[in-house]
Every structure is written in C-alpha cells, then in structure tokens.
Motif scaffolding. Structure first.
Motif, mmCIF file in Angstrom:
data_model
loop_
_atom_site.group_PDB
_atom_site.id
_atom_site.type_symbol
_atom_site.label_atom_id
_atom_site.label_comp_id
_atom_site.label_asym_id
_atom_site.label_seq_id
_atom_site.Cartn_x
_atom_site.Cartn_y
_atom_site.Cartn_z
ATOM 1 N N GLY A 72 0.743 -0.972 -0.124
ATOM 2 C CA GLY A 72 -0.013 -0.020 0.179
ATOM 3 C C GLY A 72 0.743 1.199 -0.035
ATOM 4 O O GLY A 72 1.872 1.551 0.831
ATOM 5 N N VAL A 73 0.526 2.179 -0.947
ATOM 6 C CA VAL A 73 1.204 3.279 -1.015
ATOM 7 C C VAL A 73 0.105 4.702 -0.879
ATOM 8 O O VAL A 73 -0.983 4.657 -1.634
ATOM 9 N N HIS A 74 0.168 5.384 0.016
ATOM 10 C CA HIS A 74 -0.816 6.778 0.062
ATOM 11 C C HIS A 74 -0.203 7.835 -1.068
ATOM 12 O O HIS A 74 0.988 8.293 -0.742
ATOM 13 N N LEU A 75 -0.831 8.121 -2.050
ATOM 14 C CA LEU A 75 -0.621 9.077 -2.806
ATOM 15 C C LEU A 75 -1.461 10.608 -2.691
ATOM 16 O O LEU A 75 -2.635 10.354 -2.803
ATOM 17 N N LEU A 76 -0.675 11.477 -2.207
ATOM 18 C CA LEU A 76 -1.342 12.765 -2.161
ATOM 19 C C LEU A 76 -1.444 13.400 -3.384
ATOM 20 O O LEU A 76 -0.672 13.405 -4.422
ATOM 21 N N ALA A 77 -2.530 13.772 -3.779
ATOM 22 C CA ALA A 77 -2.864 14.384 -4.840
ATOM 23 C C ALA A 77 -3.626 16.096 -4.789
ATOM 24 O O ALA A 77 -4.560 16.430 -3.782
ATOM 25 N N THR A 186 1.137 15.314 -8.001
ATOM 26 C CA THR A 186 1.259 14.185 -6.857
ATOM 27 C C THR A 186 2.463 14.240 -5.961
ATOM 28 O O THR A 186 3.749 14.568 -6.327
ATOM 29 N N VAL A 187 2.082 13.890 -4.568
ATOM 30 C CA VAL A 187 3.093 13.785 -3.732
ATOM 31 C C VAL A 187 3.074 12.441 -3.134
ATOM 32 O O VAL A 187 1.828 12.114 -2.616
ATOM 33 N N ILE A 188 4.038 11.754 -2.850
ATOM 34 C CA ILE A 188 3.796 10.406 -2.289
ATOM 35 C C ILE A 188 3.897 10.821 -0.496
ATOM 36 O O ILE A 188 4.734 11.325 0.061
ATOM 37 N N ALA A 189 2.749 10.290 0.128
ATOM 38 C CA ALA A 189 2.610 10.619 1.540
ATOM 39 C C ALA A 189 3.348 9.684 2.304
ATOM 40 O O ALA A 189 3.455 8.396 1.920
ATOM 41 N N HIS A 190 4.056 10.261 3.502
ATOM 42 C CA HIS A 190 4.877 9.381 4.453
ATOM 43 C C HIS A 190 5.847 8.076 3.668
ATOM 44 O O HIS A 190 5.465 6.987 3.977
ATOM 45 N N PRO A 191 6.382 8.318 2.779
ATOM 46 C CA PRO A 191 7.192 7.157 1.621
ATOM 47 C C PRO A 191 7.692 6.241 2.736
ATOM 48 O O PRO A 191 7.591 4.830 2.161
#
Ligand code: AMP
Ligand code: FE
Ligand code: FE
Ligand code: ZN
Length: 278
Positions: A72-77, A186-191
C-alpha cells in the motif's frame, strides 16, 4: 508563511467537519492548509467556504489508496479537476472496495466473538463516503472492546489481526498519470512510514518521477530524523519537491496536531506551479 499540506476531516477518517478543520488551522496560525481526505473530495466545498471566511488559503487535495509492488502506498494529489472522468472512475472503484470491505471486517470480528454490526460501523462513519478501519475502531471503542483507535488497530485491525480484511487499491503507476491528466500534482505521503523504504527506494522514486511524480512528503511523524535527512538528499538528487505536514486526523490520531510539520514556502510555490489547473 506556515503551510500544512496533509489533513483529514469527517469526509474520511478525521473527526472535525471540513469547516471546523479549516477554522482550527487558522487558530493554529497556518496560512495555507490542504484538505486531503482518503479517496474523497466531498469536503472541498465546505472547506473552501470556511477558508474564505477566515482568510486562509485552502489547497483542495486528497490521499489516494494505491498499490506499488504489492504494498500500500498513499498518494497525495493536489488541485486536480474533481470532475475528470478517469479520476472519478478510479476513486469510485476504490470507494466501492472500501464499502465492500466493511461487512468482511464485521464478519471476521464476529467470528472472533465480538458482537459488532455493520450498523455500528455505519453510525461512526457518518457522512464519510470513505468507510475505513478507523470507523470500525471507533465502533469497537464505543462497544467497550478497545480503549482507542490505536489499540483497536494493534489488537484487531492491522494485517494479520483477527479483524483484518484487504481491499482494492489503484495501481500507483496508473494513478500518477491520471492525477497529472486531471491537472493535479502528486506527492507520495509518508513514503518511509511503516517500512515503506523497502519498496520506495531511490530507484523506485526515480522511476515514479519519470511517470510524473512531483514530490515526496519528508517531514512527517512516521519518519525518524535519519529517514528525513536521507529522504531530503534523495529529493535533492531527483529534483523532487519536499513537503512537510501534520497528517492531522482531529482526535483520531495523537501527535499529529495541525502544523506539527510544515512545508517550506518555496517548495509549496514550486508544487503549485506544477499543477496545470493553478
Ligand atoms: P483504511 O484506509 O481503512 O485501511 O485505514 C487506514 C487508516 O487507519 C490510516 O489512514 C490511518 O488514519 C489509520 N491507522 C492506521 N494504522 C493505525 C493505528 N495503528 N492507529 C490508529 N490509526 C491507524
Ligand atoms: Fe487516515
Ligand atoms: Fe496516509
Ligand atoms: Zn493521511
């Protein structure tokens, strides 16, 4: 300028209404706040109106549930067109997965001897379109089974726990171009939160940048100081925007107060300038 680019409201698993969240951001001394509910844009209008009223800048955003290399990866948009058909279709599919998972979790918990019902969860999820494990956790607290969300996750709801059920998440490599196509960034949240560094190493981040990734969230409570300085170095090497944010969830998450981490104004300007809708 104080800028917090990652917060949640009742539209997903936060505990403040979007308007209350924006007012709290103003009281906390923030000049810019992004509303980034999980897989949902339904809080934007209310938040925007409150931001107008108190005189701060609202960045409309969301945190999309994606998968990369089976994790799982959380993607900030940020700033996508909320009516863009591929974005709407992708989110509908994710939200349907959330809705379908609730009965699966409830069944698993009942088999484990806990008398919880779908109605108990629905009551906690209230106006949220993005039903999630935090709402199940809240129901467990109300039933006296857990003392708080964290304990519900630790004992029951985390992967491997007796109340865990998987759900659909969109492929990250498809989601980044969809958001870009919708005019967003897009920015990856807490990668590197929760062992993310295993999958999101420098090579993976370089590949994702090639697909259009604009930045990574570096200053976040899930990252140690060592993680942060390493991620800052990677961002510099790859020319990725660096953000810092609270990931505020109201009363739903401790140690995530508004403004606990913030984004450098220059990085914020760069991020916004990459959005074609800006
Ligand atoms: P879901 O999106 O339904 O799978 O639930 C994930 C959400 O649960 C995350 O976005 C967090 O807000 C919250 N969460 C995850 N782990 C924990 C934990 N250990 N304690 C409290 N909240 C958590
Ligand atoms: Fe959350
Ligand atoms: Fe997240
Ligand atoms: Zn979040």
């Amino acid at each position: 300028m104080r800028i917090d680019l990652h917060t949640h409201s009742l539209a997903s698993d936060g505990t403040d209404t979007p308007a209350d969240l924006v007012r709290a951001a103003n009281v906390a001394g923030l000049d810019v706040v992004a509303l980034t509910d999980h897989d949902a844009m339904s809080g934007w209008d209310e938040a925007a109106q409150a931001a107008d009223e108190v005189g701060i800048t609202l960045v409309p955003g969301l945190e999309i549930s994606t998968k990369y290399d089976h994790r799982g990866v959380h993607l900030l948009a940020y700033l996508p067109d909320p009516t863009h058909p591929s974005l709407v279709a992708a989110l509908d599919r994710i939200l349907a997965g959330r809705t379908a998972r609730t009965p699966a979790i409830v069944d698993a918990l009942r088999r484990h001897g806990i008398a919880i019902t779908e109605d108990d969860v629905r009551r906690e999820a209230g106006g949220s379109v993005a039903a999630g494990r935090p709402h199940v956790a809240d129901a467990l607290v109300r039933l006296g089974v857990a003392t708080d969300r964290t304990q519900a996750f630790t004992d029951l709801l985390s992967p491997g726990g007796p109340g865990y059920a998987d759900r659909y998440a969109a492929p990250l490599e498809e989601m980044i171009p969809i958001v870009t196509d919708a005019g967003g960034v897009t920015v990856i949240a807490h990668p590197w939160g929760r062992n993310g560094r295993v999958v999101l190493d420098v090579d993976a981040l370089a590949h994702l940048k090639d697909l259009g990734l604009a930045g990574i969230e570096v200053d976040h409570q899930d990252h140690s100081p060592a993680d942060r300085s390493e991620l800052r170095g990677i961002a510099a090497d790859l020319d990725l925007v660096v953000t810092g944010s609270s990931d505020h969830h109201g009363l739903g998450k401790v140690d995530h107060d508004l403004g606990v981490h913030t984004t450098d104004p220059e990085q914020y300007e760069r991020l916004v300038s990459l959005a074609s809708s800006a």
